[in-house]
Design a protein around this motif. Structure first.
Motif, PDB file in Angstrom:
ATOM      1  N   ASN A  56       1.006  -1.370   0.147  1.00  0.00           N
ATOM      2  CA  ASN A  56       0.026  -0.119  -0.099  1.00  0.00           C
ATOM      3  C   ASN A  56       0.756   1.177  -0.003  1.00  0.00           C
ATOM      4  N   ILE A  58       4.221   1.913   1.060  1.00  0.00           N
ATOM      5  CA  ILE A  58       5.146   2.227   2.247  1.00  0.00           C
ATOM      6  C   ILE A  58       6.424   1.513   1.990  1.00  0.00           C
ATOM      7  N   PHE A  91       6.498   7.424   1.004  1.00  0.00           N
ATOM      8  CA  PHE A  91       5.259   6.918   0.520  1.00  0.00           C
ATOM      9  C   PHE A  91       5.291   7.128  -0.876  1.00  0.00           C
ATOM     10  N   VAL A  92       4.454   6.017  -1.583  1.00  0.00           N
ATOM     11  CA  VAL A  92       4.350   6.445  -2.995  1.00  0.00           C
ATOM     12  C   VAL A  92       2.812   5.925  -3.359  1.00  0.00           C
ATOM     13  N   HIS A  93       2.095   6.162  -4.346  1.00  0.00           N
ATOM     14  CA  HIS A  93       0.766   5.840  -4.726  1.00  0.00           C
ATOM     15  C   HIS A  93       0.936   4.377  -5.047  1.00  0.00           C
ATOM     16  N   HIS A  94      -0.403   3.965  -5.191  1.00  0.00           N
ATOM     17  CA  HIS A  94      -0.360   2.440  -5.338  1.00  0.00           C
ATOM     18  C   HIS A  94       0.186   1.942  -6.824  1.00  0.00           C
ATOM     19  N   ALA A  95       0.009   2.760  -8.059  1.00  0.00           N
ATOM     20  CA  ALA A  95       0.698   2.315  -9.374  1.00  0.00           C
ATOM     21  C   ALA A  95       2.109   2.383  -8.904  1.00  0.00           C
ATOM     22  N   PHE A  98       3.383  -0.990  -7.006  1.00  0.00           N
ATOM     23  CA  PHE A  98       3.572  -1.812  -7.713  1.00  0.00           C
ATOM     24  C   PHE A  98       4.527  -2.030  -8.982  1.00  0.00           C
TER      25      PHE A  98
ATOM     26  N   PHE B  27      -7.261   1.911   1.144  1.00  0.00           N
ATOM     27  CA  PHE B  27      -6.783   0.472   1.188  1.00  0.00           C
ATOM     28  C   PHE B  27      -7.177   0.129   2.811  1.00  0.00           C
ATOM     29  N   GLY B 104      -1.907  -4.862  -8.237  1.00  0.00           N
ATOM     30  CA  GLY B 104      -0.965  -3.837  -9.036  1.00  0.00           C
ATOM     31  C   GLY B 104      -1.412  -3.818 -10.774  1.00  0.00           C
ATOM     32  N   ALA B 107      -4.079  -1.139 -10.199  1.00  0.00           N
ATOM     33  CA  ALA B 107      -3.634   0.025 -10.029  1.00  0.00           C
ATOM     34  C   ALA B 107      -2.927   0.608 -11.493  1.00  0.00           C
ATOM     35  N   GLU B 108      -2.594  -0.383 -11.967  1.00  0.00           N
ATOM     36  CA  GLU B 108      -1.763   0.173 -13.368  1.00  0.00           C
ATOM     37  C   GLU B 108      -2.946   0.592 -14.704  1.00  0.00           C
ATOM     38  N   ARG B 111      -4.182   3.746 -13.516  1.00  0.00           N
ATOM     39  CA  ARG B 111      -3.260   4.909 -14.070  1.00  0.00           C
ATOM     40  C   ARG B 111      -3.068   5.039 -15.429  1.00  0.00           C
ATOM     41  N   ARG B 175      -2.615   7.929   0.993  1.00  0.00           N
ATOM     42  CA  ARG B 175      -2.579   8.242  -0.398  1.00  0.00           C
ATOM     43  C   ARG B 175      -2.921   7.056  -1.459  1.00  0.00           C
ATOM     44  N   ASN B 176      -2.435   5.924  -1.238  1.00  0.00           N
ATOM     45  CA  ASN B 176      -2.889   4.825  -1.978  1.00  0.00           C
ATOM     46  C   ASN B 176      -3.342   4.883  -3.407  1.00  0.00           C
ATOM     47  N   PHE B 177      -4.567   4.517  -3.601  1.00  0.00           N
ATOM     48  CA  PHE B 177      -5.138   4.489  -4.941  1.00  0.00           C
ATOM     49  C   PHE B 177      -5.505   5.933  -5.233  1.00  0.00           C
ATOM     50  N   PRO B 179      -4.436   9.368  -5.714  1.00  0.00           N
ATOM     51  CA  PRO B 179      -4.129  10.296  -6.831  1.00  0.00           C
ATOM     52  C   PRO B 179      -4.101   9.493  -8.072  1.00  0.00           C
ATOM     53  N   ILE B 180      -4.199   8.166  -8.522  1.00  0.00           N
ATOM     54  CA  ILE B 180      -4.425   7.465  -9.717  1.00  0.00           C
ATOM     55  C   ILE B 180      -5.826   7.789 -10.055  1.00  0.00           C
TER      56      ILE B 180
END
Lengths: 233, 222
Positions: A56, A58, A91-95, A98, B27, B104, B107-108, B111, B175-177, B179-180
């Motif tokens: 998620n 981290i 932290f990064v976003h989900h895309a 992955f 999430f 993934g 998410a992609e 994106r 943040r998770n999903f 922004p995309i």
């Protein structure tokens, strides 16, 4: 759970986690999935500097936090439990999380499994004949990490072997598992199938073979197989 | 300047329609726009397709949308979590459709939808049930699945801070999903924890530029 015959000799979850933790090397980026693998982080030897990734988003995840009065929902592990962020974490976003899972930046991922086959095929998301299952991040992590390390009990709750010659469960990814850490043994996936690297104290290689569906091979000199001790970490 | 701020949560979600495909950030419990979801529930919409990582927990949020019969189809990576009791009950009696997507890939796909792409090639899912009906392409000796982009009619986003232009920041793993998803829908609605004046957000730290945001409301409580 352990095979009933070997229950007294099998490692418990903390002992398994301690063995998996010993496998992780300094400067590795390691994904920690849900369930049993989350127990690994606290057992990492202090001198090793390992960066834990959680799907998620981290990077630099610390251990789970126990006993907090107010849970911060903005900092949870993949298993939805409160965790900490280590200094230098981000932290990064989900895309992007992955992207990292697939682009070779993960030195290892630690996953649970229903079955692992001799050829490294992994099954951990769906029961045979079920209409649906939980994939989560497992397919991406299994397909993308440089080393897929599986942490699981050696047999099912009903005593059925989980190390099999060919998967009977729907696959998560093909030919990806590098090493399997069970409560009875540590095994490497090789071109010749499962190699028995280590066995728990008090068992023979033949004992382990008896509760394993897939054929195992091992070096005949007893000293060649490391013995897993059950002392507390 | 485009007026993005809604006076209430209810007003913020008036642009969501029956039959919409709706992306919902979050999430677990992190980064879920709980207030927006509750407001959509109040509207008693029907035939929604909900795209989110999980299929709702307990009886609130996405679980309430499901329970009130607003949802025709769920797209998610982890539908059968122990807490997803409402979804499991509906799915068992075929009252809701399900598309399980590796996380993934989900998410992609989102994106790609927000990036003007038609799809992408991923090693994820090759040789599994997920590959059924999908094209396999070999690039430099490795097999990949062709996955298509996912765009939606609407997105429900949870942000930490917002300014009047709609610029957004997020907090930690919330943040998770989000922004995309904010880039992949025609109509983007945001619930933010806090509002700041224009100029109050460091431009270097803005994750979602306001041009993606259609409506926002302020919800200090999660």
């Amino acid at each position: 759970m352990a095979h009933p015959e070997f229950a007294a000799k099998a490692l418990d979850r903390d002992q398994m986690a301690r063995r998996v933790a010993a496998e992780l090397q300094s400067d590795w980026v390691v994904n920690i999935g849900i369930g049993m693998p989350t127990k690994v982080i606290p057992h990492v030897p202090a001198e090793r500097d390992i960066i834990f990734h959680s799907e998620n988003g981290i990077i630099g995840m610390g251990p789970e936090i126990d006993g907090v009065n107010e849970v911060d929902n903005d900092l949870l592990s993949a298993g939805k439990r409160p965790v900490s962020l280590n200094p230098g974490g981000s932290f990064v976003h989900h895309a992007d999380s992955f992207a990292l899972a697939r682009n070779g930046r993960l030195d290892a991922t630690i996953l649970g499994a229903y079955q692992v086959a001799s050829n490294g095929d992994l099954a951990n998301w769906k029961l045979p004949g079920a209409r649906a299952g939980n994939i989560g991040g497992a397919m991406d992590l299994a397909a993308g990490a440089r080393r897929v390390l599986v942490m699981m009990t050696h047999v099912t709750g009903k005593g059925e072997p989980k190390l099999v010659e060919r998967l009977r469960y729907p696959p998560t990814a093909l030919g990806v598992v590098r090493k399997v850490f069970t409560d009875l043994a540590v095994l490497s996936v090789t071109d010749k199938g499962f190699h028995l690297d280590e066995i728990v104290e008090g068992l023979t290689p033949e004992d382990v073979q008896r509760v394993t569906d897939a054929p195992l091979y091992w070096q005949t000199a007893p000293a060649a197989i490391r013995v897993l001790t059950r002392e507390k970490g | 300047m485009k007026q993005r701020k809604a006076n209430s949560v209810a007003e913020a979600v008036t642009g969501i329609k029956n039959g919409d495909v709706v992306l919902i950030g979050g999430f677990g419990r992190g980064g879920v726009p709980e207030n927006l979801i509750e407001a959509v529930c109040e509207r008693k919409l029907r035939d929604l397709t909900i795209v989110s990582n999980n299929a709702g927990t307990g009886h609130t949020g996405i679980a309430r949308l499901l329970e009130e019969g607003c949802v025709r189809k769920m797209m998610c990576s982890f539908p059968l979590a122990a807490e997803s009791i409402v979804f499991q009950e509906l799915f068992a009696r075929d009252a809701v459709e399900l598309e399980v997507v590796p996380q993934g890939t989900l998410a992609e796909r989102i994106r790609a939808g927000g990036a003007g792409l038609g799809g992408f090639l991923t090693p994820t899912g090759v040789g599994t049930d997920i590959a059924a009906g999908k094209q396999v392409l070999t690039v430099a000796g490795r097999d990949y699945l062709l996955e298509t982009a996912l765009r939606a009619d609407a997105a429900l986003i949870k942000a930490h801070r917002v300014d009047a232009v709609g610029n957004l920041t997020y907090r930690m793993a919330a943040r998770n999903f989000n922004p995309i998803m904010a880039m992949a829908a025609d109509h983007v609605v945001v619930e933010a924890h806090e509002e700041v004046p224009i100029g109050g957000l460091d431009p270097e730290c803005i994750i979602t530029p306001g041009i993606y945001v259609d409506r926002y409301c302020i919800c200090p409580k999660p």
